[in-house]
Design a protein around this motif. Structure first.
Motif, PDB file in Angstrom:
ATOM      1  N   THR A  96       9.687   4.231   7.318  1.00  0.00           N
ATOM      2  CA  THR A  96       9.265   3.013   8.087  1.00  0.00           C
ATOM      3  C   THR A  96       8.479   1.762   7.184  1.00  0.00           C
ATOM      4  OG1 THR A  96       9.126   3.947   9.999  1.00  0.00           O
ATOM      5  CG2 THR A  96       8.237   1.710  10.048  1.00  0.00           C
ATOM      6  N   LEU A  97       8.984   0.673   6.992  1.00  0.00           N
ATOM      7  CA  LEU A  97       8.262  -0.258   6.468  1.00  0.00           C
ATOM      8  C   LEU A  97       7.653  -1.007   7.355  1.00  0.00           C
ATOM      9  CD1 LEU A  97       7.908  -2.118   3.806  1.00  0.00           C
ATOM     10  CD2 LEU A  97       9.912  -3.263   4.275  1.00  0.00           C
ATOM     11  N   LEU A  98       6.176  -1.066   7.485  1.00  0.00           N
ATOM     12  CA  LEU A  98       5.438  -2.071   8.446  1.00  0.00           C
ATOM     13  C   LEU A  98       4.289  -2.634   7.781  1.00  0.00           C
ATOM     14  CD1 LEU A  98       3.157   0.223  10.333  1.00  0.00           C
ATOM     15  CD2 LEU A  98       4.520   1.180   8.491  1.00  0.00           C
ATOM     16  N   GLU A  99       3.995  -3.819   8.641  1.00  0.00           N
ATOM     17  CA  GLU A  99       2.513  -4.413   8.244  1.00  0.00           C
ATOM     18  C   GLU A  99       1.262  -3.544   8.366  1.00  0.00           C
ATOM     19  OE1 GLU A  99       2.540  -8.293  10.139  1.00  0.00           O
ATOM     20  OE2 GLU A  99       4.580  -8.900   9.610  1.00  0.00           O
ATOM     21  N   LEU A 106       0.974  -1.268  -0.087  1.00  0.00           N
ATOM     22  CA  LEU A 106       0.076  -0.049   0.098  1.00  0.00           C
ATOM     23  C   LEU A 106       0.817   1.362  -0.062  1.00  0.00           C
ATOM     24  CD1 LEU A 106      -2.633  -1.079   2.729  1.00  0.00           C
ATOM     25  CD2 LEU A 106      -2.624  -1.479   0.224  1.00  0.00           C
ATOM     26  N   ILE A 107       1.042   1.822  -1.096  1.00  0.00           N
ATOM     27  CA  ILE A 107       1.734   3.166  -1.248  1.00  0.00           C
ATOM     28  C   ILE A 107       0.959   4.187  -1.818  1.00  0.00           C
ATOM     29  CG2 ILE A 107       4.109   3.912  -2.515  1.00  0.00           C
ATOM     30  CD1 ILE A 107       4.516   1.045  -1.063  1.00  0.00           C
ATOM     31  N   SER A 108       1.086   5.339  -0.945  1.00  0.00           N
ATOM     32  CA  SER A 108       0.354   6.583  -1.124  1.00  0.00           C
ATOM     33  C   SER A 108      -1.017   5.979  -1.328  1.00  0.00           C
ATOM     34  CB  SER A 108       0.981   7.273  -2.254  1.00  0.00           C
ATOM     35  OG  SER A 108       2.289   7.987  -1.713  1.00  0.00           O
ATOM     36  N   PHE A 115      11.110   8.827  -2.267  1.00  0.00           N
ATOM     37  CA  PHE A 115      10.713   7.824  -3.245  1.00  0.00           C
ATOM     38  C   PHE A 115      11.872   6.600  -3.278  1.00  0.00           C
ATOM     39  CE2 PHE A 115       7.463  10.994  -4.840  1.00  0.00           C
ATOM     40  CZ  PHE A 115       6.483  10.899  -3.716  1.00  0.00           C
ATOM     41  N   THR A 116      13.114   7.202  -3.503  1.00  0.00           N
ATOM     42  CA  THR A 116      14.119   6.307  -3.680  1.00  0.00           C
ATOM     43  C   THR A 116      14.292   5.428  -2.616  1.00  0.00           C
ATOM     44  OG1 THR A 116      15.243   7.735  -5.240  1.00  0.00           O
ATOM     45  CG2 THR A 116      16.468   5.977  -4.116  1.00  0.00           C
ATOM     46  N   THR A 117      14.133   5.843  -1.533  1.00  0.00           N
ATOM     47  CA  THR A 117      14.125   5.045  -0.070  1.00  0.00           C
ATOM     48  C   THR A 117      13.042   4.238  -0.294  1.00  0.00           C
ATOM     49  OG1 THR A 117      15.167   7.036   0.948  1.00  0.00           O
ATOM     50  CG2 THR A 117      14.263   5.160   2.295  1.00  0.00           C
ATOM     51  N   GLU A 118      11.765   4.750  -0.459  1.00  0.00           N
ATOM     52  CA  GLU A 118      10.713   3.616  -0.528  1.00  0.00           C
ATOM     53  C   GLU A 118      10.769   2.389  -1.264  1.00  0.00           C
ATOM     54  OE1 GLU A 118       6.955   5.789  -1.359  1.00  0.00           O
ATOM     55  OE2 GLU A 118       7.096   7.062   0.631  1.00  0.00           O
ATOM     56  N   MET A 146      10.919  -1.631  -0.444  1.00  0.00           N
ATOM     57  CA  MET A 146      10.038  -2.366  -1.324  1.00  0.00           C
ATOM     58  C   MET A 146      11.101  -3.575  -1.824  1.00  0.00           C
ATOM     59  SD  MET A 146       7.562   0.120  -3.300  1.00  0.00           S
ATOM     60  CE  MET A 146       6.692  -1.210  -4.134  1.00  0.00           C
ATOM     61  N   ASP A 147      12.220  -3.402  -2.305  1.00  0.00           N
ATOM     62  CA  ASP A 147      13.017  -4.235  -2.594  1.00  0.00           C
ATOM     63  C   ASP A 147      13.487  -5.196  -1.402  1.00  0.00           C
ATOM     64  OD1 ASP A 147      13.577  -3.767  -5.463  1.00  0.00           O
ATOM     65  OD2 ASP A 147      14.954  -2.355  -4.945  1.00  0.00           O
ATOM     66  N   PHE A 148      13.733  -4.744  -0.199  1.00  0.00           N
ATOM     67  CA  PHE A 148      14.177  -5.339   0.886  1.00  0.00           C
ATOM     68  C   PHE A 148      13.064  -6.365   1.274  1.00  0.00           C
ATOM     69  CE2 PHE A 148      13.620  -5.758   5.503  1.00  0.00           C
ATOM     70  CZ  PHE A 148      14.902  -6.415   5.871  1.00  0.00           C
ATOM     71  N   ALA A 149      11.761  -5.889   1.149  1.00  0.00           N
ATOM     72  CA  ALA A 149      10.573  -6.733   1.338  1.00  0.00           C
ATOM     73  C   ALA A 149      10.630  -7.938   0.548  1.00  0.00           C
ATOM     74  CB  ALA A 149       9.312  -6.089   1.595  1.00  0.00           C
ATOM     75  N   VAL A 150      10.797  -7.668  -0.783  1.00  0.00           N
ATOM     76  CA  VAL A 150      10.743  -8.982  -1.683  1.00  0.00           C
ATOM     77  C   VAL A 150      11.973  -9.884  -1.430  1.00  0.00           C
ATOM     78  CG1 VAL A 150      10.965  -9.529  -4.097  1.00  0.00           C
ATOM     79  CG2 VAL A 150       9.369  -7.890  -3.176  1.00  0.00           C
ATOM     80  N   GLU A 151      12.947  -9.179  -1.225  1.00  0.00           N
ATOM     81  CA  GLU A 151      14.245  -9.936  -0.977  1.00  0.00           C
ATOM     82  C   GLU A 151      14.669 -10.865   0.192  1.00  0.00           C
ATOM     83  OE1 GLU A 151      17.186  -7.043  -1.633  1.00  0.00           O
ATOM     84  OE2 GLU A 151      16.936  -6.697  -3.894  1.00  0.00           O
ATOM     85  N   ASN A 152      13.755 -10.243   1.190  1.00  0.00           N
ATOM     86  CA  ASN A 152      13.844 -10.555   2.514  1.00  0.00           C
ATOM     87  C   ASN A 152      12.441 -11.333   3.207  1.00  0.00           C
ATOM     88  OD1 ASN A 152      16.689 -10.132   3.574  1.00  0.00           O
ATOM     89  ND2 ASN A 152      15.845  -8.356   2.585  1.00  0.00           N
ATOM     90  N   PHE A 153      11.643 -11.467   2.248  1.00  0.00           N
ATOM     91  CA  PHE A 153      10.354 -11.840   2.493  1.00  0.00           C
ATOM     92  C   PHE A 153       9.865 -13.002   3.589  1.00  0.00           C
ATOM     93  CE2 PHE A 153       5.847 -13.613   1.544  1.00  0.00           C
ATOM     94  CZ  PHE A 153       5.244 -12.284   1.906  1.00  0.00           C
TER      95      PHE A 153
END
Length: 221
Positions: free
Chosen positions: A100-103, A51-53, A135-138, A142-149
């Motif tokens: 912050t990346l969160l659930e 869920l992005i913006s 947005f680059t940080t966002e 997202m990359d981190f979430a996919v790679e470390n899912f």
């Protein structure tokens, strides 16, 4: 992985970043859909929903279609819950943003945290430059979430009565005081969306919009 990204408007400045990210993930073999309406989410769900913006409240009945539903929020949670936190923080003089990346949970912005990243500001960035850093940080998150899912251990947010909340901004929040100095209002001026919510002031019965850009200083040439 089967990935869905929900962003409420293709006019939001983050949208081109999301389009490029989805293309890259497709090239890596993932099944990715970028959507604008909650009703467009497939009934059979998938692995992760970002869920992005996203201005919709995504209820548990929708979230349970996915293994994880993740949000990116631009504050150091649990501080700065609510709307447009990075804008409020810059207006209040902050020179550092936390992303912050969160659930996704209910109430919003209270879910377990996957990762935080910090962004330094030097105080001269204008709207587009702030967005580029944010947005680059966002995208990195997202990359981190996919790679470390399958390996992330989320950290619950602390129970805190001191958590802060930001209200939703309105066009009126982009109003400048014609009697005040530019310097005193610079942080407000530089965060105003020049296309959707430009800075403005009223003077002598007329409404004026203001847009600023950086130019080379001829005195330094």
């Amino acid at each position: 992985m089967k990935i869905a990204v929900l962003c409420s408007s293709d006019e939001h400045p983050v949208y081109p970043f999301l389009e490029r990210w989805c293309d890259k993930q497709q090239d890596r073999g993932h099944d990715v859909n970028l959507l604008q309406r909650l009703q467009e989410l497939p009934e059979n769900g998938g692995d992760v929903l970002f869920l992005i913006s996203c201005s919709d409240i995504v209820r548990e009945t929708v979230r349970q279609r996915y293994k994880k539903t993740l949000v990116i929020h631009a504050s150091d949670l649990p501080d700065g819950r609510g709307w447009s936190p990075h804008v409020w923080e810059i207006i209040n003089g902050s020179d550092e943003l936390t992303v912050t990346l969160l659930e996704a949970t209910e109430p919003v912005d209270t879910g377990p945290i996957w990762l935080k990243r910090r962004i330094h500001l030097d105080g001269t960035e204008l709207y587009d430059e702030i967005n580029e850093k944010l947005f680059t940080t966002e995208i990195e998150l997202m990359d981190f979430a996919v790679e470390n899912f399958n390996s992330v251990v989320p950290e619950p947010q602390p129970e805190s009565a001191d958590a802060t909340y930001y209200r939703r901004r309105t066009p009126e929040d982009s109003k400048l005081d014609a009697e005040n100095t530019i310097s005193a209002q610079f942080d407000l001026l530089r965060v105003c969306d020049p296309r959707r919510f430009p800075a403005f002031f009223r003077h002598r019965g007329q409404l004026y919009a203001i847009r600023i850009e950086k130019v080379e200083d001829s005195d330094e040439q």
